[in-house]
Design an enzyme around this catalytic site. Structure first.
Site, PDB file in Angstrom:
ATOM      1  CG  LEU A   1     -59.881  -2.477  29.389  1.00  0.00           C
ATOM      2  CD1 LEU A   1     -59.001  -1.252  29.103  1.00  0.00           C
ATOM      3  CD2 LEU A   1     -59.154  -3.577  30.195  1.00  0.00           C
ATOM      4  CE  LYS A   2     -67.757  -4.749  23.768  1.00  0.00           C
ATOM      5  NZ  LYS A   2     -66.966  -5.487  22.814  1.00  0.00           N
TER       6      LYS A   2
ATOM      7  CG  HIS B   1     -60.180 -13.633  16.688  1.00  0.00           C
ATOM      8  ND1 HIS B   1     -60.093 -14.825  16.174  1.00  0.00           N
ATOM      9  CD2 HIS B   1     -61.042 -13.605  17.525  1.00  0.00           C
ATOM     10  CE1 HIS B   1     -61.151 -15.687  16.809  1.00  0.00           C
ATOM     11  NE2 HIS B   1     -61.819 -14.643  17.591  1.00  0.00           N
TER      12      HIS B   1
END
Length: 779
Positions: A18-19, A710
C-alpha cells in the site's frame, strides 16, 4: 457459544504494497484504478488470513488508503467548507486532498476542489490516543452539515461477501467521531451536532444490514476517558436510535479502563460489549456481573499493542471464571485493532534468534486467539502443543541472561539526586549561550532531517548487504552531509543540521546502537498515510557501548563556521516508539534510556558541538488516558529528559522538539523540562497552540513551525510571515525562533529548498519589521 474475531488488521501489506502504491500514485506513475486494485488485493488477502486462522467473522471497514477518521469525514459528508468539494471528485481524490492539502488552482481543479488561488492546508494531524498512529482531525463548526456517502464501504462489504466471508463491519462510533474532531469558533460545542449526525449513522446501519453485514462494531474508545456528564449522558440516547435499526451492534472500547462508565456501557441497548482485558484486566469481573446474560461479552485477551507472545495459560486462567460466572455468549479477540503491530514476526530472519520465539505479530495473534477459543471449546488437550510452545517461550524469556544487566541497575541506583538539574537557571544560561553562538534576532533553523533520497537509501541497503564497505559507506554519507550543509549555507540558515543521511529512522537508528534492543526486517507499522516505521523491540536492560552520532555531527561542524546542532532522540520518545518490555515498569526502562542519551550528549559537547537537540515528540503521547495518572507519568518522564540533558555546561544550548499533539494542558511539565529552546508543530493549527504558551508565559526559547512538512504544499513567504506575526503577538521577540514543523525526511529536495528559502525570507522581513518597531533581539 464462544466465537473469535478481531477489531482491525494491518493494512499496509506484507511488503508494504500500500505504501509504495500510494507514493507511485502521488507521483503520477499509476492512476487511481491501479491504486484501487492494490487496495482490493490487500483486503482480499487479509480477509483470507482471518478466515484461514479460524476466526468466525472477517472485519470490514478497517481498511483505508490514508486514515480511517478521514474516511468517516467523507462517509458522513462533513469535510470543512474551506475545501469546497463540488461533487465532481472521487472519494479517493477527496481523501488525499484532506490529507495533503491543495497547492494551487490547477491542483484544485484536478481534485474537484473549488478552492481559489492560495490553496488549502491539509487537515490537522494528531496522535490516536496514546499510540504512534496519527489521524486526521475532523473540523466541526456551527455550519457543519452531514450527508451520507456509503458506496465505498458498501462496496467492501460486497467484496467480502462475494468471497464467502461472514462480515462484521468496523466503524468509529458517533460520539468518539465528534469527540476526536476539533471545534471551529469560540465556544462551539461539538456535542451539539449529535442529533444531526445520528440519523445518518442509523441510515448507514440500515444500508449495511440490507447489504448482508451480520454485525457492526462501533468503536467508542472515548469511554475510557474522563468525560463530562453531558457526553456520558448522550450515549443512552445515541444508542437507542442506532439499536432501533435492528443490525446487531458490538460496542467496542479499548486502551483504558471504563471505570465510572462501566455500568452505563453494560446497560446500553447494544447486542454486545468489547472490553480491553489487557489494559483493564481488573474490570473483567465487574463487566461479567453487570452485562446482561443476553448480551455478548467480547474479551480483548491478546495484546493488540505490543509484540510479546501471549501467556496462554494466564489468558485461560482469566477466561475460565467468566465462563463460570455468566451464561451469555463469549467472544475472544485482541485487545484493540492489530493496526499497531507488524503483520508477522514469526519468520523474520533479521530478528535475533534468541528473541524471535518471544514475539508475535498480527498473524501470530490471530493464531493465539484461535488457540484460546479451541482450548475453551474442545479442551486444552486439543491445543497441547501450542500451549507447550507458549510456555517454553515465556520460560526462556524469563531466564535469559541478556534481559537483566546488574551494572545498569547499579548505575541508576548511584545516580545523584541532582543529576537532572542544570548548573544555572535559564536566564543565566541564555546570556552565556548567546555570547558563544552570536545568533541574530529570530534565528532560523530546521528540525533535523533532510530528504532521504533514493541514493541514500541505496547506499544504506548496499552497506547492510555487505556490498559497500564501511569506508565507502562513510564516504557516501559524508558527501550527503556536505550537500546538506552547503544547501543550508546558501539558503542563509543561522543554525545548521547535518541532515541525518545515515539514519533509517529517528528511533530505530539509536536502538540499533544500544544494548537491550532487537530489530526486524519486515516489522513495519503504519504511522500515517504511506509513512511506516519499524519500531525497535526493547527486550532487556539498556546500555550504550559506544558513541552513536558524534563522528557524523563532528564532520558536519568541520565544514562550516555556523553552529551545528547535534541531533538526538530523547528517552521518552525512544520508549514510546519502541515495543517495550512488559516485565518491568516503563519508568525503569525510560531511566535506563536517559543514561544512554546523557552519555551521548556529553560526548557531543566534548567534541565541540554547542547546540544539542533532544527530540521528544512523544512526550504528550505517553500521558495516561485518565488524568489521575498524569502527575506520576510526567514526573518520571520529565526527570528522564532532564537526566539526559542536564550534564552539559551553561554555554551548551539544549533544544527539544515536539509535534502533532495538544500541549497546552501540560505546559507546566514542558516548562519543567528546562530545555533552552523548544520547537513545536503549529502551522496546521494556524499558531493556535501558541496561545497557551503565551498565556502561560513560557519562559524559554520557542520555535513555532511556520509550514507543514507533511504536505507537498509550499506556502509563500507572506503566509509564513503572517504566522510569525501571530506568534509574535504572544511570544516575546527575544524568545522566538523560526523553523518548519518537523524534519524533511519524507520530502524531496526541490520543495524543501523552496520552502526553506521562503522561510528565510519571512525571517528577513520579520527582522525588518522588528527593527522598525524597536523589538528586542534574542538574548
Amino acid at each position: 457459544m464462544i466465537k473469535s474475531h478481531i477489531l482491525g488488521y494491518p493494512r499496509i501489506g506484507a511488503q508494504r504494497e500500500l505504501k509504495f502504491a500510494l507514493e507511485r500514485h502521488w507521483r503520477g506513475e499509476v492512476d487511481a484504478g491501479a491504486l484501487e486494485a492494490v487496495g482490493a488485493a490487500l483486503r482480499a488477502r487479509h480477509w483470507a488470513e482471518q478466515r484461514d486462522a479460524g476466526l468466525d467473522y472477517v472485519t470490514v471497514g478497517d481498511f483505508s488508503f490514508y486514515d480511517q477518521v478521514a474516511d468517516h469525514v467523507l462517509l458522513f459528508g462533513c469535510a470543512p467548507s474551506r475545501f469546497r468539494f463540488d461533487g465532481s471528485a472521487t472519494a479517493l481524490a477527496r481523501t488525499f486532498t484532506l490529507a495533503r492539502g491543495v497547492e494551487s488552482e490547477a491542483a484544485a481543479a484536478a481534485c474537484g476542489c473549488g478552492q481559489p488561488h492560495g490553496g488549502a492546508a491539509a487537515l490537522e494531524m494528531t496522535k490516536w490516543f496514546d499510540t504512534n498512529y496519527h489521524y486526521l482531525v475532523p473540523e466541526f463548526d456551527a455550519a457543519t452539515r452531514f450527508t451520507l456517502d456509503p458506496e465505498r464501504l458498501l462496496g467492501q462489504v460486497a467484496e467480502a461477501r462475494a468471497l464467502g466471508h461472514p462480515v462484521k463491519v468496523a466503524l468509529l462510533g458517533p460520539l468518539s467521531f465528534l469527540w476526536l474532531g476539533k471545534a471551529q469558533g469560540a465556544g462551539f460545542d461539538r456535542l451539539s451536532l449529535l442529533d444531526a449526525l445520528l440519523p445518518h449513522y442509523a441510515a448507514l446501519l440500515a444500508r449495511l444490514k440490507d447489504a448482508g453485514a451480520e454485525w457492526v462494531q462501533l468503536d467508542e474508545p472515548i469511554l475510557g476517558l474522563d468525560l463530562s456528564a453531558a457526553w456520558a449522558l448522550a450515549y443512552e440516547r445515541a444508542y437507542h436510535v442506532l439499536h432501533a435499526v435492528g443490525l446487531p451492534i458490538l460496542l467496542a472500547t479499548y486502551f483504558s479502563p471504563l471505570q465510572e462508565h462501566l455500568s452505563m456501557a453494560c446497560k446500553l441497548p447494544v447486542a454486545g460489549l468489547h472490553v480491553d482485558a489487557v489494559r483493564a484486566p481488573e474490570e473483567l469481573a465487574p463487566v461479567a456481573d453487570w452485562l446482561p446474560a443476553h448480551k455478548i461479552l467480547s474479551v480483548g485477551i491478546v495484546d493488540g499493542r505490543n509484540v510479546w507472545r501471549a501467556d496462554l495459560d494466564d489468558c485461560l486462567a482469566r477466561l475460565a471464571p467468566l465462563l463460570a460466572r455468566r451464561p451469555g455468549a463469549l467472544w475472544l479477540a485482541p485487545s484493540c485493532s492489530l493496526l499497531h503491530v507488524p503483520l508477522t514476526l514469526a519468520h523474520d530472519a533479521a530478528v535475533d534468534p534468541h528473541v524471535r520465539p518471544w514475539l508475535a505479530g498480527a498473524v501470530e495473534k490471530l493464531a493465539e486467539v484461535r488457540t484460546l477459543q479451541r482450548a475453551l471449546t474442545e479442551g486444552e488437550e486439543a491445543v497441547a502443543a501450542d500451549l507447550a510452545a507458549a510456555r517454553a517461550a515465556r520460560a526462556a524469556r524469563r531466564a535469559s541472561p541478556r534481559v537483566h544487566r546488574p551494572e545498569v541497575a547499579q548505575r541508576l541506583a548511584a545516580l545523584p539526586s541532582d543529576a537532572d538539574r542544570r548548573a544555572s537557571p535559564y536566564a543565566t544560561r541564555i546570556d552565556r549561550q548567546q555570547a558563544r553562538l552570536r545568533l541574530p534576532a529570530f534565528p532560523t533553523t530546521t528540525i533535523g532531517s533532510f530528504p532521504q533520497t533514493a541514493a541514500i537509501r541505496a547506499a544504506r541497503a548496499a552497506h547492510r548487504r555487505g556490498e559497500l564497505d564501511a569506508a565507502a559507506y562513510a564516504a557516501a554519507m559524508h558527501a550527503e552531509i556536505e550537500h546538506a550543509v552547503r544547501q543550508q549555507e546558501e539558503l542563509g540558515l543561522d543554525v545548521l543540521v547535518h541532515g541525518e543521511a545515515e539514519r533509517n529512522d529517528m528511533v530505530e537508528y539509536f536502538g540499533e546502537q544500544l544494548d537491550g534492543f532487537a530489530f526486524t526486517a519486515g516489522g513495519w507499522v503504519q504511522s500515517y498515510g504511506s509513512r511506516c516505521v519499524k519500531p525497535p523491540i526493547l527486550y532487556g536492560d539498556v546500555a550504550r557501548p559506544a558513541p552513536m552520532t558524534v563522528s557524523w555531527t563532528g564532520y558536519a561542524q568541520s565544514l562550516t563556521q555556523r553552529p551545528m546542532k547535534g541531533m538526538l532522540t530523547g528517552p521518552v520518545t525512544i520508549l514510546q516508539w519502541s515495543f517495550v518490555r512488559d516485565d518491568q515498569p516503563r519508568a525503569a526502562s525510560c531511566a535506563q534510556l536517559a543514561l544512554a542519551i546523557r552519555d551521548e550528549v556529553l560526548d557531543l559537547e566534548a567534541a565541540g558541538i554547542g547546540i544539542i537537540q533532544i527530540d521528544e515528540p512523544a512526550l504528550r503521547e505517553g500521558l495516561p488516558l485518565r488524568r489521575a495518572g498524569w502527575d506520576a507519568y510526567l514526573a518520571w518522564a520529565g526527570r528522564a529528559f532532564r537526566i539526559a540533558a542536564a550534564g552539559v555546561a551553561d554555554e551548551t544550548q539544549v533544544h527539544t522538539h515536539m509535534c502533532y499533539a495538544e500541549f497546552n494542558d501540560i505546559l507546566p511539565a514542558i516548562a519543567a523540562l528546562d530545555a533552552d529552546v523548544i520547537t513545536i508543530e503549529t502551522s496546521r493549527s494556524g499558531m493556535e497552540l501558541l496561545r497557551g504558551f503565551g498565556a502561560f508565559a513560557y519562559p524559554n526559547g520557542i520555535g513555532p513551525g511556520v509550514y507543514d512538512i507533511h504536505s507537498p504544499r509550499v506556502p509563500d513567504a507572506g503566509a509564513m510571515l503572517d504566522l510569525l506575526r501571530k506568534a509574535g503577538a504572544v511570544i516575546p521577540a527575544r524568545q522566538l525562533w523560526i523553523n518548519p514543523d518537523c524534519g524533511h525526511k519524507t520530502r524531496a529536495w526541490p520543495e524543501t529548498v523552496a520552502a526553506l528559502r521562503n522561510m528565510v525570507e519571512a525571517a528577513r522581513q520579520l527582522r525588518l519589521e522588528a527593527g522598525r518597531h524597536g523589538a528586542a533581539a534574542p538574548a
